[in-house]
Design a protein around this motif. Sequence first.
Motif, PDB file in Angstrom:
ATOM      1  N   VAL A 259     105.670 119.976  47.222  1.00  0.00           N
ATOM      2  CA  VAL A 259     105.761 120.552  45.880  1.00  0.00           C
ATOM      3  C   VAL A 259     107.200 120.543  45.375  1.00  0.00           C
ATOM      4  O   VAL A 259     107.455 120.284  44.190  1.00  0.00           O
ATOM      5  CB  VAL A 259     105.186 121.988  45.871  1.00  0.00           C
ATOM      6  N   LYS A 260     108.156 120.781  46.260  1.00  0.00           N
ATOM      7  CA  LYS A 260     109.563 120.833  45.835  1.00  0.00           C
ATOM      8  C   LYS A 260     110.062 119.475  45.351  1.00  0.00           C
ATOM      9  O   LYS A 260     111.076 119.396  44.639  1.00  0.00           O
ATOM     10  CB  LYS A 260     110.431 121.336  46.989  1.00  0.00           C
ATOM     11  N   ASP A 261     109.357 118.389  45.708  1.00  0.00           N
ATOM     12  CA  ASP A 261     109.773 117.049  45.308  1.00  0.00           C
ATOM     13  C   ASP A 261     109.067 116.548  44.052  1.00  0.00           C
ATOM     14  O   ASP A 261     109.318 115.429  43.609  1.00  0.00           O
ATOM     15  CB  ASP A 261     109.495 116.050  46.458  1.00  0.00           C
ATOM     16  N   PHE A 262     108.183 117.373  43.479  1.00  0.00           N
ATOM     17  CA  PHE A 262     107.454 116.923  42.296  1.00  0.00           C
ATOM     18  C   PHE A 262     108.421 116.685  41.133  1.00  0.00           C
ATOM     19  O   PHE A 262     109.270 117.533  40.837  1.00  0.00           O
ATOM     20  CB  PHE A 262     106.414 117.964  41.873  1.00  0.00           C
ATOM     21  N   PRO A 263     108.275 115.563  40.410  1.00  0.00           N
ATOM     22  CA  PRO A 263     109.154 115.294  39.268  1.00  0.00           C
ATOM     23  C   PRO A 263     108.777 116.137  38.044  1.00  0.00           C
ATOM     24  O   PRO A 263     107.677 116.702  37.975  1.00  0.00           O
ATOM     25  CB  PRO A 263     108.905 113.802  38.993  1.00  0.00           C
ATOM     26  N   PRO A 382     104.172 109.288  44.733  1.00  0.00           N
ATOM     27  CA  PRO A 382     103.777 108.279  45.713  1.00  0.00           C
ATOM     28  C   PRO A 382     102.428 108.609  46.329  1.00  0.00           C
ATOM     29  O   PRO A 382     101.958 109.751  46.275  1.00  0.00           O
ATOM     30  CB  PRO A 382     104.903 108.342  46.762  1.00  0.00           C
ATOM     31  N   ASP A 383     101.818 107.594  46.948  1.00  0.00           N
ATOM     32  CA  ASP A 383     100.465 107.751  47.486  1.00  0.00           C
ATOM     33  C   ASP A 383     100.346 108.910  48.472  1.00  0.00           C
ATOM     34  O   ASP A 383      99.342 109.620  48.481  1.00  0.00           O
ATOM     35  CB  ASP A 383     100.019 106.452  48.171  1.00  0.00           C
ATOM     36  N   HIS A 384     101.374 109.101  49.304  1.00  0.00           N
ATOM     37  CA  HIS A 384     101.256 110.128  50.339  1.00  0.00           C
ATOM     38  C   HIS A 384     101.299 111.547  49.766  1.00  0.00           C
ATOM     39  O   HIS A 384     101.007 112.511  50.473  1.00  0.00           O
ATOM     40  CB  HIS A 384     102.348 109.952  51.409  1.00  0.00           C
ATOM     41  N   GLN A 385     101.670 111.678  48.484  1.00  0.00           N
ATOM     42  CA  GLN A 385     101.707 112.998  47.852  1.00  0.00           C
ATOM     43  C   GLN A 385     100.532 113.232  46.901  1.00  0.00           C
ATOM     44  O   GLN A 385     100.438 114.299  46.297  1.00  0.00           O
ATOM     45  CB  GLN A 385     103.018 113.179  47.082  1.00  0.00           C
ATOM     46  N   LEU A 386      99.639 112.259  46.788  1.00  0.00           N
ATOM     47  CA  LEU A 386      98.551 112.376  45.809  1.00  0.00           C
ATOM     48  C   LEU A 386      97.636 113.560  46.112  1.00  0.00           C
ATOM     49  O   LEU A 386      97.252 114.303  45.211  1.00  0.00           O
ATOM     50  CB  LEU A 386      97.728 111.087  45.781  1.00  0.00           C
ATOM     51  N   GLY A 387      97.266 113.731  47.402  1.00  0.00           N
ATOM     52  CA  GLY A 387      96.391 114.842  47.761  1.00  0.00           C
ATOM     53  C   GLY A 387      96.995 116.179  47.388  1.00  0.00           C
ATOM     54  O   GLY A 387      96.323 117.054  46.836  1.00  0.00           O
ATOM     55  N   THR A 388      98.297 116.332  47.679  1.00  0.00           N
ATOM     56  CA  THR A 388      98.985 117.583  47.351  1.00  0.00           C
ATOM     57  C   THR A 388      99.061 117.790  45.843  1.00  0.00           C
ATOM     58  O   THR A 388      98.820 118.896  45.337  1.00  0.00           O
ATOM     59  CB  THR A 388     100.406 117.582  47.943  1.00  0.00           C
ATOM     60  N   ALA A 389      99.386 116.714  45.119  1.00  0.00           N
ATOM     61  CA  ALA A 389      99.537 116.820  43.658  1.00  0.00           C
ATOM     62  C   ALA A 389      98.222 117.201  42.995  1.00  0.00           C
ATOM     63  O   ALA A 389      98.168 118.107  42.143  1.00  0.00           O
ATOM     64  CB  ALA A 389     100.060 115.505  43.098  1.00  0.00           C
ATOM     65  N   TYR A 390      97.145 116.520  43.371  1.00  0.00           N
ATOM     66  CA  TYR A 390      95.849 116.840  42.768  1.00  0.00           C
ATOM     67  C   TYR A 390      95.352 118.212  43.215  1.00  0.00           C
ATOM     68  O   TYR A 390      94.749 118.947  42.424  1.00  0.00           O
ATOM     69  CB  TYR A 390      94.826 115.760  43.126  1.00  0.00           C
ATOM     70  N   GLY A 391      95.585 118.569  44.476  1.00  0.00           N
ATOM     71  CA  GLY A 391      95.193 119.889  44.940  1.00  0.00           C
ATOM     72  C   GLY A 391      95.909 120.986  44.170  1.00  0.00           C
ATOM     73  O   GLY A 391      95.305 121.982  43.758  1.00  0.00           O
TER      74      GLY A 391
END
Length: 474
Positions: A259-263, A382-391
């Motif tokens: 979350v801390k890396d979200f743009p 990036p792809d590896h953060q998609l689950g976190t972003a959508y969650g």
Amino acid sequence: MAGAEERRSLLGDDDDYGESDPGPPTDRTMLAVCDPTRLLHRIVVLVFMCFLGFGSYFCYDNPASLQTEVTQDMNLNTSQFMQLYAWYSWPNVVLCFLGGFLLDRVFGIRLGTVIFSLFVCVGQVIFAAGALLNRFWLMEVGRFVFGIGGESLAVAQNTYAVNWFKGKELNLVFGLQLSMARLGSTVNMNIMGWVYNRMADLIGATGPTTLGAALMIASATCLFSFACALVLGYLDKRAEKILKKEKGKTGEVIKLTDVKDFPLSLWLIFIICVGYYVAIFPFIGLGQVFFIEKFNFSPAQARAINSVVYIISAPASPILGFMVDKTGRNVIWVICAVVTTLIAHMMLAFTFWNPWIAMSLLGVSYSLLACALWPMVAFVVPDHQLGTAYGFMQSIQNLGLALIAMAAGAILDTRGYLFLEVFFSACICLALIAVVLLYFVDLLQGGELNLSAVARASLQEEARLQKEATLDSE
């Protein structure tokens, strides 16, 4: 019920999943309807897959379709009535992060689907029992239990879709699932009033008993979906043995430290999501009485027009999704959707024009926003953060829906419908400010979110070639 099915239904590129791999050859003497590698069998699976969520979507808006009956029979004010929606959303503030994990690591897709559909069934039965016993607190418990299963069941449904329809069929399947979800909502809006009236005729009076009986009948749709979960689990296990394929995974990797890396652009997308959806679902939840009081509609007419958003969304979502895929320019489409929704709410607030016009605009713009907004997340992380972003996106959406549902009820009790419509318009204005900011932020960063489809495809091909060249040099 917006988050899970919309973001998965309208996300991405067919090619992300590769071509369908039919697996090892099977006995060709097997009937086509029984052969997991044959289209006919996959169509049978698709039918059960689409009906898997029908009961959940049908029962989600039971309170909206029976707003007058619930408030009168249970002796509630509007603020208490809207708690029924808030209690659905509260568990999903957390479960949006845990649903995929439970399916992947704890239950597995088949058992997980059965468990979540069972939660939906039990929650609806508790909800109906609360009405039968004239215990509103029990109805709230039922909605909480129902909420535990509802959103996670949508995750399971889409996991099945990816597992069975990898390749070029996938977006069509997601579109069909979304259409079936909206069909469930539409049927609920237009039939539950009739069911209540038939129960009143049989019992001889209105009241909690009649309401509970109508809601108990509605629970039959959840039992039907539970049966679909059992059949789907059997068919999937059978196909796994025949094709020796791997168990389905949600593909969601949740790491809260991401979350801390979200743009900034992603946070603006979150604001758009919350600002927009809190002006749609709570409005539909309260819409029936609004149309009765302001436009002198009969209860049947009010229920019909309150379902227009879902009626339009069912066929429009796949069509508009195809249009956005072919044109690109996601930010522009989101701006169009938000502005159109603002116009619709202002028409409902400040004019006495036929509300079919405003509700039709609302239906089209709601579908368009879902098609254009949710896929943008995949363009900024990036792809590896998609689950976190959508969650995270679904989590704050449910938090917003829970809080605004309570606020909307309180506003209606104290200030009336005009002030409530102004409040919803203010929420849309917040979303509009965020999307305009997103346009300029994206422009300063190179404009990838608002590229045309051709330019985006070219950029992706360029990135792919560059990645291949880097791997070759290593």
